[in-house]
Design a protein around this motif. Structure first.
Motif, PDB file in Angstrom:
ATOM      1  N   THR A 157     -26.308  12.587  27.049  1.00 26.77           N
ATOM      2  CA  THR A 157     -25.003  12.730  25.862  1.00 26.77           C
ATOM      3  C   THR A 157     -24.984  11.972  25.061  1.00 26.77           C
ATOM      4  OG1 THR A 157     -25.287   9.912  26.499  1.00 26.77           O
ATOM      5  CG2 THR A 157     -23.779  11.189  28.412  1.00 26.77           C
ATOM      6  N   SER A 208     -26.687  16.366  24.152  1.00 29.08           N
ATOM      7  CA  SER A 208     -25.506  17.177  24.882  1.00 29.08           C
ATOM      8  C   SER A 208     -26.540  18.871  25.312  1.00 29.08           C
ATOM      9  CB  SER A 208     -24.175  17.909  24.356  1.00 29.08           C
ATOM     10  OG  SER A 208     -23.575  17.189  23.944  1.00 29.08           O
ATOM     11  N   ALA A 234     -20.527  10.686  24.812  1.00 29.97           N
ATOM     12  CA  ALA A 234     -19.664  12.088  24.984  1.00 29.97           C
ATOM     13  C   ALA A 234     -18.463  12.476  23.912  1.00 29.97           C
ATOM     14  CB  ALA A 234     -19.472  11.897  26.486  1.00 29.97           C
ATOM     15  N   ALA A 237     -19.690  18.616  25.573  1.00 28.80           N
ATOM     16  CA  ALA A 237     -19.564  17.364  25.600  1.00 28.80           C
ATOM     17  C   ALA A 237     -17.647  17.465  25.712  1.00 28.80           C
ATOM     18  CB  ALA A 237     -19.924  16.571  23.939  1.00 28.80           C
TER      19      ALA A 237
END
Length: 801
Positions: free
Chosen positions: A96, A99, A142, A153
């Protein structure tokens, strides 16, 4: 239609049959590539006749794109081991923080490394950011990526809302991610449109998003398309989809293909080829990369685009990210390092040399004898064998010529002093052979030490130096220096007067100003050298102090002259576009990048004609592997090989390769990294990099918006012959109502072959901003530039594309 009729149709309007001339450009149909029109009105009038064939051709073009085998699946490669990611989502982890999708192998290797090193906090295997400890932290990461328009994301946030029952928010996020090119978002949208519910069922939109996902390499979307075509009894299309999905490694496609094979809808050879390709795709996802190759031996930081690891100074066993890490790790590594260094030294020591240290004779190319029966040439430092030396001597005697060097043809020295003088000239040029000869001469004379000089020689040198300094002095020069004689004062007043109105000076006054300091009026003599102003070419100064004192008086006129000099450079017509010539046929390269190909092995841009001709030659010679048309290296068979070639070129400071790597990061959203690469390429003189930097500064991508820097890089690209940059400069000048400058830019771009500039010049001619003669000259120059890029080979490549 015959060939002539087809060619005529290509250059005539399909409605009114007007031909394509210098001042009339035809546009292709918006949906297909079959016909052309001179205006939108003609296209509308011809639409009823063309509509049916247009739709058929548009469907054909769509199928060409749809049934093209993707190079890899939509998941791409692991950014650490560079192996293809498995299409199964549970075999890769989405980070996260950045990504990035990391394969399980690299994640596991990173976890083991952190456990062995006793690290308390787990970090991302790619960007080394601390991993989130809670789901809330992961959601915050995110959201940060989503706000930065990260398509991955956005798709993840949409999936989160969908799982929580908020299908409307999920639809919004997936729609935005699909617009940014996320393949999985297209696939999820197709499922939404198929199931209905919060969005209205729409089979057309469902098929569109499924096709977009399939084109980008999503195997499940490709499989769903195959099932859709099978339900509609279009079995040939269904089989194509199942084969493409199997080639990517999708397991469900194999049973579907097996059923098709049992029903006779697919041949045995195609089914066997699909099975082999499926197994190869699965095997390619297996991770066998060693972590030691990409991590610092001390701090375990991974080698990324902005972090380069360097080998140990002595051995090749480990790598380090900095000198500090190498010093800290030295005690643990020292013993093994010395052993490996000894092994490497022995490998070099016991390697059989290709020839002796004397090498070959530069004339007959035979190895030189070790018994020193060779002739050393003092003029060029070459060692020539006795045979070539004797043959040259006989030739000169027969022709009654002066004795010359057999290699460089300079006269041979008549005395030892002349030979020594020749050697000393070579020594000044850092010729190692001449240095060895002079060193041997001193050694034979008993002068074993260097850097030593006797007391008498040193004293003599001091006296000679002082005599040389005194020889430059005279009473007149001392008077000019200490008292500013009357002549110097008059000259000073004269110079200041002419500098106050420099544009109205006569030829004699201008010549006088060129040889006098603009402030103190001192003339340029043998011992006084004047230097031109740092910014302009109007005045000169005898010292930096004079330039600083004169700056307030000269500043305004200097800025005006700087603007004039910049305009002279900016509006100078480049000899060719920034793309240059093809290095094989030496014809100008077309402005359209699709009509040429860049070779990753040598960074040369080769036209399609030469590439096609070389391809035919290799087919005739039945070569096993396709070679580069220019450097004859094997062309890469995969994208990974091409990327490795480019990185090798980047290490050699190749501006084209640096620019291409920057473009790769730019398309992936890595604007900061792209900016670094393009800045370096621009410093090395790459015109396209200048153009890309201007776009980043104008749009604020990865850098703060700066209109001034944007214009600067745009001008640099235009000066280097980039027609797109020149066209953008013209538009900017037009928006600022400086139409005369805009017209100049359009004409220069048109002369390079830019089509859009011709259209703009046509509008300028209509509004009276450009004369008829200038417009006609631009049309002729544009056509000449376009014709210069044509050749029989390129036309043949175009016909057989």
């Amino acid at each position: 239609m015959s060939a002539d009729q087809t060619e005529a149709a290509d250059i005539c309007c399909a409605s009114c049959d007007i031909a394509e001339l210098d001042d009339i450009k035809l546009n292709e149909c918006a949906d297909c590539d079959l016909v052309r029109y001179c205006s939108d009105k003609c296209q509308q009038e011809h639409r009823p006749q063309h509509e049916l064939r247009c739709k058929e051709r548009a469907a054909e073009l769509r199928d060409e794109i749809l049934f093209r085998q993707p190079e890899s699946s939509h998941r791409g490669d692991c950014p650490i081991c560079f192996l293809p990611l498995s299409i199964h989502s549970q075999r890769a982890t989405l980070q996260t923080c950045c990504s990035k999708l990391i394969c399980r192998g690299c994640s596991h290797a990173n976890k083991l490394r952190e456990i062995e090193a006793g690290l308390r906090q787990n970090k991302c295997p790619f960007c080394r950011s601390p991993l989130p400890n809670t789901q809330e932290e992961a959601d915050v990461n995110a959201m940060k990526r989503a706000k930065g328009n990260d398509p991955c994301a956005l798709q993840q946030m949409g999936s989160k809302y969908y799982n929580n029952g908020d299908h409307e928010r999920a639809f919004e996020y997936w729609t935005k991610a699909a617009e940014l090119g996320d393949t999985l978002a297209h696939h999820l949208l197709s499922l939404l449109y198929r199931e209905g519910g919060d969005v209205e069922k729409d089979e057309e939109k469902e098929v569109y998003h499924t096709e977009e996902a399939a084109i980008a390499g999503h195997p499940a979307a490709r499989y769903n398309l195959g099932c859709y075509e099978e339900r509609n009894c279009r079995y040939d299309r269904a089989v194509k989809h199942f084969i493409i999905a199997a080639n990517i490694g999708y397991d469900d496609s194999i049973p579907a293909l097996k059923d098709c094979y049992n029903e006779g809808k697919v041949s045995k050879a195609d089914f066997a080829a699909a099975l082999r390709a499926h197994q190869a795709a699965v095997d390619a996802t297996k991770n066998q990369t060693e972590a030691a190759d990409i991590c610092c031996a001390s701090c375990d930081i991974a080698e990324l685009d902005d972090i380069k690891l360097m080998d140990c100074d002595a051995c090749d066993l480990v790598k380090y990210c900095s000198d500090e890490c190498q010093q800290e790790h030295r005690p643990q590594h020292e013993l093994r390092c010395k052993e490996r260094a000894a092994e490497l030294r022995d490998e070099i020591l016991f390697r059989q040399p290709e020839s002796t240290h004397l090498c070959d004779c530069p004339i007959c190319f035979l190895p030189l004898q070790l018994d020193l029966e060779n002739a050393m040439m003092s003029c060029c430092g070459k060692m020539v064998c006795r045979g070539c030396d004797y043959a040259n001597m006989l030739r000169e005697r027969q022709a009654r010529l002066q004795q010359t060097c057999p290699f460089c043809r300079r006269p041979l020295p008549n005395t030892q002093e002349e030979a020594v003088a020749n050697y000393m000239k070579r020594v000044e040029k850092n010729d190692p052979v001449a240095m060895t000869h002079i060193g041997r001469k001193h050694y034979n004379n008993g002068d074993y030490e260097t850097g030593k000089v006797s007391k008498d020689d040193f004293a003599a040198a001091l006296r000679a130096h002082q005599a040389a300094v005194d020889a430059t002095k005279s009473p007149q020069r001392e008077a000019a220096k200490d008292n500013r004689t009357a002549a110097a004062a008059v000259l000073q007043q004269f110079t200041r007067a002419i500098q106050s109105n420099i544009y109205n000076m006569s030829a004699d006054q201008t010549e006088a100003a060129d040889i006098c300091c603009a402030l103190c009026g001192i003339a340029e003599l043998d011992d006084i050298k004047l230097k031109t102003c740092d910014a302009c070419d109007l005045v000169r100064y005898c010292s930096d102090k004079c330039q600083q004192d004169h700056q307030p008086q000269h500043e305004a006129i200097c800025k005006e002259r700087v603007v004039e000099l910049r305009a002279e450079i900016l509006f100078k017509q480049p000899e060719s576009s920034h793309r240059g010539d093809c290095p094989i046929c030496f014809l100008p390269l077309p402005l359209d990048p699709k009509k040429s190909s860049m070779q990753s092995c040598c960074s040369k841009v080769v036209c399609k004609g030469c590439s096609y001709a070389d391809y035919l030659r290799q087919l005739e010679e039945r070569l096993g592997r396709v070679l580069c048309p220019f450097c004859r290296h094997p062309t890469p068979t995969t994208q990974e090989e091409a990327n490795k070639n480019k990185m090798k070129r980047v290490e050699k400071n190749d501006p084209v390769a640096i620019r291409e790597i920057g473009k790769k990061h730019y398309h992936k959203g890595g604007y900061d990294t792209a900016f670094e690469y393009w800045t370096k390429a621009a410093e090395l003189g790459d015109a396209v990099a200048h153009h890309h930097l201007s776009i980043m500064y104008r749009r604020g991508l990865g850098v703060e918006k700066d209109e001034k820097k944007g214009v600067y890089y745009l001008e640099e690209a235009a000066i280097a012959g980039h027609p797109g940059a020149r066209y953008n400069l013209a538009l900017k000048e037009g928006r600022n109502k400086r139409f005369d400058r805009a017209v100049k830019h359009f004409i220069i771009a048109a002369n390079l072959g830019d089509d859009e500039s011709i259209q703009q010049l046509k509008k300028c001619y209509k509004y009276g901003d450009v004369s008829k003669d200038d417009f006609a000259a631009a049309l002729r120059a544009h056509q000449a530039a376009v014709d210069a890029t044509k050749s029989p080979q390129r036309e043949a490549a175009k016909d057989n594309a």
